[in-house]
Design an enzyme around this catalytic site. Structure first.
Site, PDB file in Angstrom:
ATOM      1  N   SER A 157       0.929  -1.503  -0.090  1.00  0.00           N
ATOM      2  CA  SER A 157      -0.261  -0.126  -0.088  1.00  0.00           C
ATOM      3  C   SER A 157       0.817   1.175   0.050  1.00  0.00           C
ATOM      4  CB  SER A 157      -1.000  -0.072   1.296  1.00  0.00           C
ATOM      5  OG  SER A 157      -0.116   0.141   2.222  1.00  0.00           O
ATOM      6  N   LYS A 158       0.289   2.282  -0.249  1.00  0.00           N
ATOM      7  CA  LYS A 158       0.849   3.489  -0.341  1.00  0.00           C
ATOM      8  C   LYS A 158       1.542   4.003   1.044  1.00  0.00           C
ATOM      9  CE  LYS A 158       0.253   7.656  -3.100  1.00  0.00           C
ATOM     10  NZ  LYS A 158      -0.529   8.276  -4.380  1.00  0.00           N
TER      11      LYS A 158
END
Ligand code: GLU
Length: 531
Positions: free
Chosen positions: A259-260
């Protein structure tokens, strides 16, 4: 002929997972002498991000994944063009095709119009949640007579088109996951056409894959649950079902889904940070695949990957995205490119150059004259200076000849991190501070008196030198060792420490070469003053 496609939605910039899918589609097509298609799936207008399509196309271009068919921007005019015979390759330009196919499904009894309001659907879902059932459409409109449906349409009611999922066991073989099965009863009657008349991903994707003659659908694991819906659609249309391959998830080092939040995921961020395309491709290729067969090799060019990639070697389990590994590949590829470039330069400078591999597999050059060697070293220094110049302060640049030589001795470090260059070459510019003990080495049998004797003798031999090259320094110091009847280390250790004031540094011959005769002898005297 094998045909694959990469079908991103322009809902954001190309991320690492997307690049991995694109790369595997590309490699599988190349390996099998097939073709590779880029298709933009922009049916979800609400999630469309401005500039995303352009970014996707430019990023693929930059990285070198050339597609045989797909949208691209004209080089001179910058306008969007379609390459290939099955276009357009942007779904928003194909809406009529989907409408026509949705009607075919309705006519064949494989889809139906659903007039249920948002409120009713929400109520139904809440109820199902309360009963701890999976939220699914309850098929209220499934058997609505045609006349009633038409009347509702005439009355201006809006509707969606839903797929009528067959209530049967659906089995298929995934090229990565093996045998997979789903029961139709557990699958929701998917919306195929939204109330605004736009198709959903599912309908557009299947219709396009068929019309574009895609033989292999390669995509991320998150699409696995959609596959039975897609297979049902192929069957409803009476079309051949393509092969499917679902690629493993990408994970953060803590094994959560990539994920970011845990770092950059957009390929563009890595490009901006200066990672090379070779490194990015090499790194991404190994996220979920390796050539197997006990091979140790990890460094692969795109061309090599095109030869060896195979779907059988794609892993089922998630692949960990490890940024340190990307750093390592970046360094390896920078080095590879630099070494290749320098080999070319050497050959250009000296057509009679002799090359030999040393024990470590590094190529050693033998130039036909000292002059040509000097010329080559200068070219090498200039290339290294280009890599780190912006990180060097003016005082380092005043003596260019010395700087170029100094850079050559720390070339590996410049390739690793050019920002650290000043720290790495600083010892050439400042008289070292150290305790006399640094000159000693227990294991090498160098005590203070041995250090003194070695330094005095080294100075004596070096003083006699006329030509000051790395080679002449080396000869002279070997002569010193021989004359004293000691081991190499007993001369080289104290001398290297005296010249640098450091426990670790480049080798003694090259250091003396950079410092020059006067400075070398000065530093030896400075050390002798301590003894
Ligand atoms: N448009 C889908 C995506 O954004 C493509 C999935 C597929 O390849 O079928 O990932």
């Amino acid at each position: 002929m094998i045909k694959t496609r990469f079908a991103p939605s322009p809902t954001g910039y190309l991320h690492v997972g997307g690049l991995r899918t694109a790369l595997y589609c590309y490699l599988f097509a190349k390996k099998n002498k097939g073709s590779f298609v880029l298709r933009i799936e922009d049916t979800d207008q609400e999630r469309y991000v401005d500039g995303a399509m352009e970014n996707l196309i430019k990023t693929l271009e930059w990285i070198g994944l050339e597609y045989d068919e797909g949208p691209r921007y004209g080089r001179s005019c910058g306008k969007l063009k379609q390459k290939g015979d099955f276009g357009p390759y942007v779904q928003s330009m194909r809406t009529d095709i989907y409408k026509e196919h949705a009607q075919k499904l309705i006519d064949g009894g494989h889809a139906y119009r659903c007039f249920c309001t948002k409120e009713r659907l929400e109520e139904m879902r809440d109820m199902q949640m309360k009963r701890k059932q999976a939220p699914m459409y309850d098929r209220k409109c499934c058997d609505l007579p045609e006349s009633e449906a038409n009347a509702k349409i005439e009355a201006g009611e809006t509707f969606v088109v839903r797929q009528k999922i067959p209530y049967e066991l659906m089995k298929f073989k995934d090229l990565v996951r093996g045998n997979v099965q789903f029961h139709g009863k557990t699958i929701d009657d998917q919306v195929l056409v939204k109330s605004d008349g736009f198709p959903t991903y599912h309908l557009a994707n299947v219709v396009d894959d068929h019309h574009m003659e895609i033989t292999h659908v390669i995509r991320g694991e998150e699409w696995l649950p959609s596959t039975p819906k897609h297979i049902a659609l192929y069957q409803a249309f009476g079309w051949d079902v393509p092969e499917f391959a679902h690629l493993p998830l990408l994970l953060n080092p803590d094994k959560t889904k990539l994920s970011k939040r845990q770092g950059d995921v957009a390929v563009e961020d890595y490009i901006k940070k200066g990672y090379t395309k070779e490194a990015i491709i090499n790194f991404v290729s190994l996220l979920g695949w390796n050539p197997g067969g006990g091979e140790e090799q990890e460094v692969f060019s795109l061309e090599e990957l095109e030869e060896i990639f195979s779907m059988e070697k794609v892993h089922k389990s998630g692949a960990v995205f490890n940024i340190e590994k990307l750093d390592w590949f970046n360094w390896r590829w920078k080095k590879e490119t630099y070494v290749r470039e320098m080999n070319e330069v050497a050959k250009e400078i000296d057509p009679n150059l002799k090359q030999e591999k040393d024990k470590r597999g590094n190529i050693q050059f033998e130039f036909s004259s000292e002059d040509l060697k000097e010329k080559f070293l200068e070219a090498k220094g200039i290339r290294l200076l280009e890599m780190c110049e912006e990180h060097l302060d003016t005082p380092f640049k005043t003596d260019r000849e010395k700087l170029l030589k100094a850079l050559i001795t720390v070339e590996e470090k410049i390739l690793k991190d050019p920002k650290e260059t000043e720290d790495n070459i600083n010892f050439y510019y400042t008289l070292p501070h150290y305790q006399a003990e640094l000159l000693t080495h227990e294991k090498m049998k160098v005590d203070l008196s041995q250090a003194k004797e070695s330094l005095e003798n080294s100075a004596k031999f070096l003083k006699e030198l006329d030509a000051w090259t790395e080679e002449s320094v080396k000869q002279s110091l070997f002569k010193t060792v021989e004359d004293m009847g000691v081991k190499n280390g007993q001369v080289f250790w104290p001398l290297r420490s005296a010249l640098t004031g450091l426990s670790f540094s480049p080798g003694v011959f090259e250091i003396a070469w950079v410092l020059g005769k006067d400075e070398t002898l000065d530093r030896i005297n400075h050390a002798l003053d301590k003894l």
